[in-house]
Each structure stands twice: as C-alpha cells, then as structure tokens.
Design a protein around this motif. Sequence first.
Motif, PDB file in Angstrom:
ATOM      1  N   ILE A  90      56.443  50.876  36.001  1.00  0.00           N
ATOM      2  CA  ILE A  90      56.964  49.831  36.894  1.00  0.00           C
ATOM      3  C   ILE A  90      56.301  49.933  38.270  1.00  0.00           C
ATOM      4  O   ILE A  90      55.919  48.920  38.865  1.00  0.00           O
ATOM      5  CB  ILE A  90      58.493  49.945  37.008  1.00  0.00           C
ATOM      6  CG1 ILE A  90      59.155  49.624  35.671  1.00  0.00           C
ATOM      7  CG2 ILE A  90      59.019  49.013  38.098  1.00  0.00           C
ATOM      8  CD1 ILE A  90      60.651  49.863  35.649  1.00  0.00           C
ATOM      9  N   TRP A 126      62.660  45.348  44.125  1.00  0.00           N
ATOM     10  CA  TRP A 126      62.085  44.635  42.980  1.00  0.00           C
ATOM     11  C   TRP A 126      61.816  45.582  41.815  1.00  0.00           C
ATOM     12  O   TRP A 126      61.956  45.210  40.639  1.00  0.00           O
ATOM     13  CB  TRP A 126      60.809  43.911  43.390  1.00  0.00           C
ATOM     14  CG  TRP A 126      61.117  42.570  43.994  1.00  0.00           C
ATOM     15  CD1 TRP A 126      61.142  42.232  45.315  1.00  0.00           C
ATOM     16  CD2 TRP A 126      61.497  41.395  43.282  1.00  0.00           C
ATOM     17  NE1 TRP A 126      61.502  40.921  45.468  1.00  0.00           N
ATOM     18  CE2 TRP A 126      61.724  40.372  44.241  1.00  0.00           C
ATOM     19  CE3 TRP A 126      61.653  41.097  41.927  1.00  0.00           C
ATOM     20  CZ2 TRP A 126      62.113  39.077  43.880  1.00  0.00           C
ATOM     21  CZ3 TRP A 126      62.035  39.805  41.565  1.00  0.00           C
ATOM     22  CH2 TRP A 126      62.271  38.815  42.534  1.00  0.00           C
ATOM     23  N   ALA A 130      63.246  45.344  37.961  1.00  0.00           N
ATOM     24  CA  ALA A 130      62.429  45.492  36.754  1.00  0.00           C
ATOM     25  C   ALA A 130      63.008  46.565  35.848  1.00  0.00           C
ATOM     26  O   ALA A 130      63.010  46.426  34.616  1.00  0.00           O
ATOM     27  CB  ALA A 130      60.988  45.834  37.137  1.00  0.00           C
ATOM     28  N   GLU A 134      64.711  42.797  34.487  1.00  0.00           N
ATOM     29  CA  GLU A 134      64.212  41.534  35.033  1.00  0.00           C
ATOM     30  C   GLU A 134      62.683  41.557  35.070  1.00  0.00           C
ATOM     31  O   GLU A 134      62.071  42.564  35.445  1.00  0.00           O
ATOM     32  CB  GLU A 134      64.768  41.317  36.442  1.00  0.00           C
ATOM     33  CG  GLU A 134      64.415  39.968  37.035  1.00  0.00           C
ATOM     34  CD  GLU A 134      65.107  39.716  38.362  1.00  0.00           C
ATOM     35  OE1 GLU A 134      64.590  38.914  39.164  1.00  0.00           O
ATOM     36  OE2 GLU A 134      66.182  40.325  38.600  1.00  0.00           O
ATOM     37  N   LYS A 135      62.079  40.445  34.711  1.00  0.00           N
ATOM     38  CA  LYS A 135      60.623  40.354  34.715  1.00  0.00           C
ATOM     39  C   LYS A 135      60.126  40.187  36.144  1.00  0.00           C
ATOM     40  O   LYS A 135      60.640  39.359  36.907  1.00  0.00           O
ATOM     41  CB  LYS A 135      60.148  39.182  33.861  1.00  0.00           C
ATOM     42  CG  LYS A 135      58.628  39.086  33.764  1.00  0.00           C
ATOM     43  CD  LYS A 135      58.200  37.918  32.880  1.00  0.00           C
ATOM     44  CE  LYS A 135      56.683  37.817  32.809  1.00  0.00           C
ATOM     45  NZ  LYS A 135      56.245  36.666  31.967  1.00  0.00           N
ATOM     46  N   LEU A 136      59.117  40.984  36.512  1.00  0.00           N
ATOM     47  CA  LEU A 136      58.547  40.869  37.839  1.00  0.00           C
ATOM     48  C   LEU A 136      57.782  39.558  37.981  1.00  0.00           C
ATOM     49  O   LEU A 136      57.110  39.115  37.040  1.00  0.00           O
ATOM     50  CB  LEU A 136      57.587  42.029  38.121  1.00  0.00           C
ATOM     51  CG  LEU A 136      58.192  43.418  38.369  1.00  0.00           C
ATOM     52  CD1 LEU A 136      57.080  44.440  38.520  1.00  0.00           C
ATOM     53  CD2 LEU A 136      59.071  43.411  39.614  1.00  0.00           C
TER      54      LEU A 136
END
Length: 352
Positions: A90, A126, A130, A134-136
Amino acid sequence: MTRFLQLHYLTIYPPSNPNRDDLGRPKSATYGGVPRLRISSQALKRAARISDVMQHDLAGHLGDRTQRIGEVVRNALMAEGAEAEKAAKIAEGIVDVFGKVDAKNKTRTRQLAFISPDEKAAAIDWAKKALAGEKLPDNAELKKLVLRRADGAADVAMFGRMLADDPDFNREAAVQVSHAITTHKALVEDDFYTAVDDLKEATEDAGAGFVGEAGFGSGVFYLYACVDTALLLENLGGDTALANRAIGALTEALAVATPSGKKNSFAHQTRASYIRIECGSQQPRSLAGAFFSPVAGADLMAASVQALGDMVQKLDKAYGACCEASAVLDINAGQGSLAEIRAFAEGCLAHG
C-alpha cells in the motif's frame, strides 16, 4: 502592500569548521578580490530548522525533508495491525505522490521531498482507507487529494520546495538567506593532530597511533536574510498568528543557531554580536557591499559594525529611506536585546 523584513547579523566564529567543502575544509569565497571564509545558505537554514527555538516554537508546524515517506506510511499501517508485506504494498502506491520511486527501495523516493504535516497525515489517511479495502484514486487524483499549495508548515512556507514532477505544488520560498562571509580577509588554516593509542606498550615505538590534518578558520561573518511577509502569509493559508510566530522563531534561530560541522572538535557555540532588523515596503537590499573592501584593524567586530552603519547611511542618502522602521542589538555597545529584536520582527506585519 508587500512588507519586507530584513535581517542583518554579525557573528564571531572562533577557530572552527562548521560547514565543510568536498575536501573537508571550511568553505570559502573570493569577495572584493580577497579570500573570505563562507558558510552556505543551506547549512544556515538547516541549522535554523533543527534549532531548539524553531523546534519548540513551531512544534506541529514543521515539515520533514525526506526520501522515506513510504516507510512512514508503512509503519503507520503496521501500527494498525497490518502485515508488513501488505503495508509495504500500500505504501508503494502512495509514495510516488511525492516523487519518482527509488527502483531499489519502492518505499522511498529518489530525491528528498519537503513534506508538510498535513500532507503526511493525508497520505497516511488514504493508506488506511486502502487497508480497509477502499480503492486508491489514480496517481493524478491522489496528488490533488494529498499535496497542498498552502498549509501550516512554517518551514516549507519560509524556505520553499520544488517538486520537479508536480510544479503546481511547488512553494516559492518566502525567506531568502545569503551565504555568510567574513567581513575581512580570512584564510583556511591547518591543524596537524595526532591520536595516542592508550594500549600501546612503552617498549614499542614512541610514535602516535594516528596522525591527521584538519582545516579550520575564524572571523566575523555577515549574514543577510529577507522575509517577504505577504508571500509567507499566503504560503501559510492566511494564518497571521503563525506567520508572526514563524518570523520571530526564524529571527531568533539565525542569531543563536550554528551549523554543527566539527562542533565537538571546536565547540563553536556562538551568538550574533550585532543584529540590525528592518521593516518596510521598500525594495530589499543587502548590506554586503559594506564589506567589499575588507575591514581591518585590531577590533574587527567594531570595524564591521562601523562599516555596516556607514553603508546604511550611504544607501539611504542615495536612494531614500530603505526601510520604515528598524531596531538594533549591539552587544559591545550594550544596546538592545534579543527579546526586543524578536518582538520587533513579530510585529512587522502589523507595522503596515
């Protein structure tokens, strides 16, 4: 109207080597046709940034100049319970927001990036999203969400930054800092030293365990700095209180902080002996011309103060008053105090 704060310092450095060149010798320059000792702008700004006064007075409002932002993000995720491999993956998706990724270590950037606390917090936030599934956003969008054009990072606001791949998020420096040079002719001297091996037997040869050579120098250094207060305020998102605090901390730091090169060997714990501080809307000007002809005599500090004062009068006579208000600290004359100088600096925005 733009307000400029101009800072002039005269500081005595004893024999020392606070800022070395590629050969390990004190940096130097030729000015007015004669050799001078020099301390680079970069070294002076770093000394100010890491000084106790700026670290204390601007705590929470100082950025990080680093290649390791990906490691910061990874460690934050691992603190949340993420496995090391997943956290690193990530982080790799976040790190290129701040610059080109290092091919050998994908949690680092190739170049140093000056990152504000808000930007670091946004990157970690952020990354946590992720981690939660959650999709970046794509890289271009993520940059808009993470990078800032203005925020509460006082040192980034003062000294600026360049992001080569994202010039929209560059910060123009609100503070200009000169290289400090001696007001007089000064040469690099050489120290031939030896080190004794404590366990060497008396029956062995009488020579030293190690011999070496080191350069050093001394003198009265002139330093000039100029603060564009309007730009500083813009870079700080209009936070007047923080801008004034940053100005005050910088003013004090440049008076008391020194680059740390060879400090253990020479103990150059020095303070400015003379400070002239000026505020006004007139075009800034350095007073380095006072020393184009090197000062000389038995008291180089007194001669330097005299030359600086003479230059102020000459410029004011030729161009009109070059500032609207000024204050002076002169240790040898018993005039002024650091507290008064700092209070003047912090009131510069209000002077208009």
